[in-house]
Scaffold this motif. Structure first.
Motif, PDB file in Angstrom:
ATOM      1  N   LEU A 165       0.798  -1.218   0.000  1.00  0.00           N
ATOM      2  CA  LEU A 165       0.000   0.000   0.000  1.00  0.00           C
ATOM      3  C   LEU A 165       0.837   1.277   0.000  1.00  0.00           C
ATOM      4  CD1 LEU A 165      -2.901  -0.864   2.478  1.00  0.00           C
ATOM      5  CD2 LEU A 165      -2.836  -1.113  -0.004  1.00  0.00           C
ATOM      6  N   SER A 225     -10.543  -2.007 -11.917  1.00  0.00           N
ATOM      7  CA  SER A 225     -10.222  -0.928 -10.978  1.00  0.00           C
ATOM      8  C   SER A 225      -8.931  -0.225 -11.383  1.00  0.00           C
ATOM      9  CB  SER A 225     -10.066  -1.491  -9.565  1.00  0.00           C
ATOM     10  OG  SER A 225      -8.932  -2.343  -9.495  1.00  0.00           O
ATOM     11  N   SER A 226      -8.724   0.950 -10.799  1.00  0.00           N
ATOM     12  CA  SER A 226      -7.472   1.659 -11.053  1.00  0.00           C
ATOM     13  C   SER A 226      -6.295   0.881 -10.489  1.00  0.00           C
ATOM     14  CB  SER A 226      -7.533   3.065 -10.445  1.00  0.00           C
ATOM     15  OG  SER A 226      -7.735   2.997  -9.041  1.00  0.00           O
ATOM     16  N   GLU A 227      -6.518   0.137  -9.380  1.00  0.00           N
ATOM     17  CA  GLU A 227      -5.445  -0.668  -8.809  1.00  0.00           C
ATOM     18  C   GLU A 227      -5.005  -1.765  -9.782  1.00  0.00           C
ATOM     19  OE1 GLU A 227      -7.696   1.171  -5.442  1.00  0.00           O
ATOM     20  OE2 GLU A 227      -8.280  -0.003  -7.207  1.00  0.00           O
ATOM     21  N   VAL A 246      -2.851  -0.117 -12.369  1.00  0.00           N
ATOM     22  CA  VAL A 246      -1.511   0.182 -11.861  1.00  0.00           C
ATOM     23  C   VAL A 246      -0.648  -1.071 -11.863  1.00  0.00           C
ATOM     24  CG1 VAL A 246      -0.209   0.866  -9.807  1.00  0.00           C
ATOM     25  CG2 VAL A 246      -2.234   2.165 -10.492  1.00  0.00           C
ATOM     26  N   GLY A 290      -3.881  -6.172  -8.649  1.00  0.00           N
ATOM     27  CA  GLY A 290      -3.938  -4.859  -8.018  1.00  0.00           C
ATOM     28  C   GLY A 290      -4.387  -5.012  -6.581  1.00  0.00           C
ATOM     29  N   TYR A 343      -6.054  -3.572  -3.222  1.00  0.00           N
ATOM     30  CA  TYR A 343      -6.948  -2.523  -2.743  1.00  0.00           C
ATOM     31  C   TYR A 343      -6.829  -2.406  -1.232  1.00  0.00           C
ATOM     32  CZ  TYR A 343     -11.111  -0.046  -1.294  1.00  0.00           C
ATOM     33  OH  TYR A 343     -11.956   0.840  -0.696  1.00  0.00           O
ATOM     34  N   HIS A 358      -6.529   0.917   2.228  1.00  0.00           N
ATOM     35  CA  HIS A 358      -6.290   2.334   2.519  1.00  0.00           C
ATOM     36  C   HIS A 358      -5.945   2.607   3.974  1.00  0.00           C
ATOM     37  CE1 HIS A 358     -10.275   2.268   4.352  1.00  0.00           C
ATOM     38  NE2 HIS A 358     -10.686   1.661   3.277  1.00  0.00           N
ATOM     39  N   THR A 392      -7.688  -9.265  -1.997  1.00  0.00           N
ATOM     40  CA  THR A 392      -6.260  -9.057  -1.735  1.00  0.00           C
ATOM     41  C   THR A 392      -5.848  -9.770  -0.464  1.00  0.00           C
ATOM     42  OG1 THR A 392      -6.426  -6.858  -2.729  1.00  0.00           O
ATOM     43  CG2 THR A 392      -4.453  -7.331  -1.444  1.00  0.00           C
ATOM     44  N   HIS A 418      -0.392  -1.055  -5.994  1.00  0.00           N
ATOM     45  CA  HIS A 418      -1.573  -0.351  -5.471  1.00  0.00           C
ATOM     46  C   HIS A 418      -1.719   1.008  -6.164  1.00  0.00           C
ATOM     47  CE1 HIS A 418      -4.480   1.343  -2.725  1.00  0.00           C
ATOM     48  NE2 HIS A 418      -3.639   2.310  -2.392  1.00  0.00           N
TER      49      HIS A 418
END
Length: 271
Positions: free
Chosen positions: A128, A157-159, A162, A240, A242, A244, A256, A271
């Motif tokens: 992360l 997802s954006s993850e 990435v 990816g 996820y 936070h 994950t 991430h």
């Protein structure tokens, strides 16, 4: 991938991640930075004056020196470029500090001193917070042939984007790349970035891929993805991550977290 940051620790996964580091280094003509961190945060109940710490540290340092001598001796016969960095402090802290000028971090799935199932708090923190991808290597890994097929876990997802982008240098060596999504139970997948966009991105880098949809069934998504990868004889999986929270091992996303708890093959994560 020209610069590999390898976590050095005398755990059951050390041999596996060392071999993977060597395989990547040989294929990509990369340099291995061996980072060995020894924590001085030894706690003993009632040790108000640090006497237990003072007694323990020489033994801990001696064990670290023995491990270094053993690994350096092996590396000197492998014909790869490497260096050694010894530091005091928590492993995840030192790995994060040193990661900025590396291309990937190689770690095992467990926390330092723990051999049970994770998820590892250290891996969660690295995934992360590190500015580079993290390659998690389970202890049963005997080698990593970058020419094998690879499964990319895709949820739009954006993850996931990435992770895909970070994996391109390795995916260029892959035999076949599968962009795999798991069908939702209601039959209606929602993608911020559909798999076709991921395939287009890869094609611009000269990497061909096949988009596949895997039926959900009754298994957990993580188990479904591992099974799909193993059925296709993939060498590793790209995912990816996820999450936070600072308490990363608790609030990583469900897939994950479960994937890191008992990885069935190496997982390349970002991430």
């Amino acid at each position: 991938m020209k610069s590999i940051l390898l976590h050095i620790e005398g755990d059951s996964c050390m041999k596996a991640r060392m071999q993977v580091a060597l395989d990547i280094a040989r294929t990509c003509d990369a340099h291995i930075t061996c980072l060995q961190a020894v924590s001085y945060e030894v706690f003993a109940p009632g040790d108000f004056y640090g006497s237990a710490l003072a007694a323990a540290m020489p033994k801990i340092k001696e064990a670290a020196d023995e491990l270094r001598a053993e690994i350096e001796k092996d590396l000197e016969n492998e014909g790869v470029s490497f260096e050694w960095r010894f530091m005091y402090g928590m492993a995840e802290t030192r790995l994060l500090e040193q990661s900025a000028l590396h291309d990937v971090i190689l770690v095992g799935p467990n926390d330092v001193g723990e051999e049970g199932r994770g998820p590892s708090a250290m891996v969660g923190e690295l995934v992360l917070k590190a500015p580079v991808p993290v390659f998690v290597i389970p202890k049963d890994t005997t080698s990593l042939d970058l020419g094998q097929d690879v499964l990319v876990a895709w949820n739009g997802s954006s993850e996931a984007c990435v992770a895909l982008r970070a994996a391109v240098p390795l995916l260029k060596h892959a035999g076949k790349v599968y962009l795999a999504s798991v069908a939702e139970e209601n039959g209606r997948n929602r993608f911020d970035f559909p798999p076709s966009e991921g395939a287009k991105y890869l094609s611009r880098h000269g990497v061909s891929s096949e988009v596949i949809e895997i039926p959900r069934g009754q298994a957990k998504i993580s188990d479904t993805l591992f099974s799909a990868a193993q059925m296709r004889e993939c060498g590793y999986m790209v995912m990816g991550a996820y999450g936070h929270s600072r308490i990363a091992e608790m609030l990583l996303g469900g897939v994950t977290r479960r994937s890191l708890s008992d990885p069935q093959l190496p997982i390349f994560m970002a991430h």
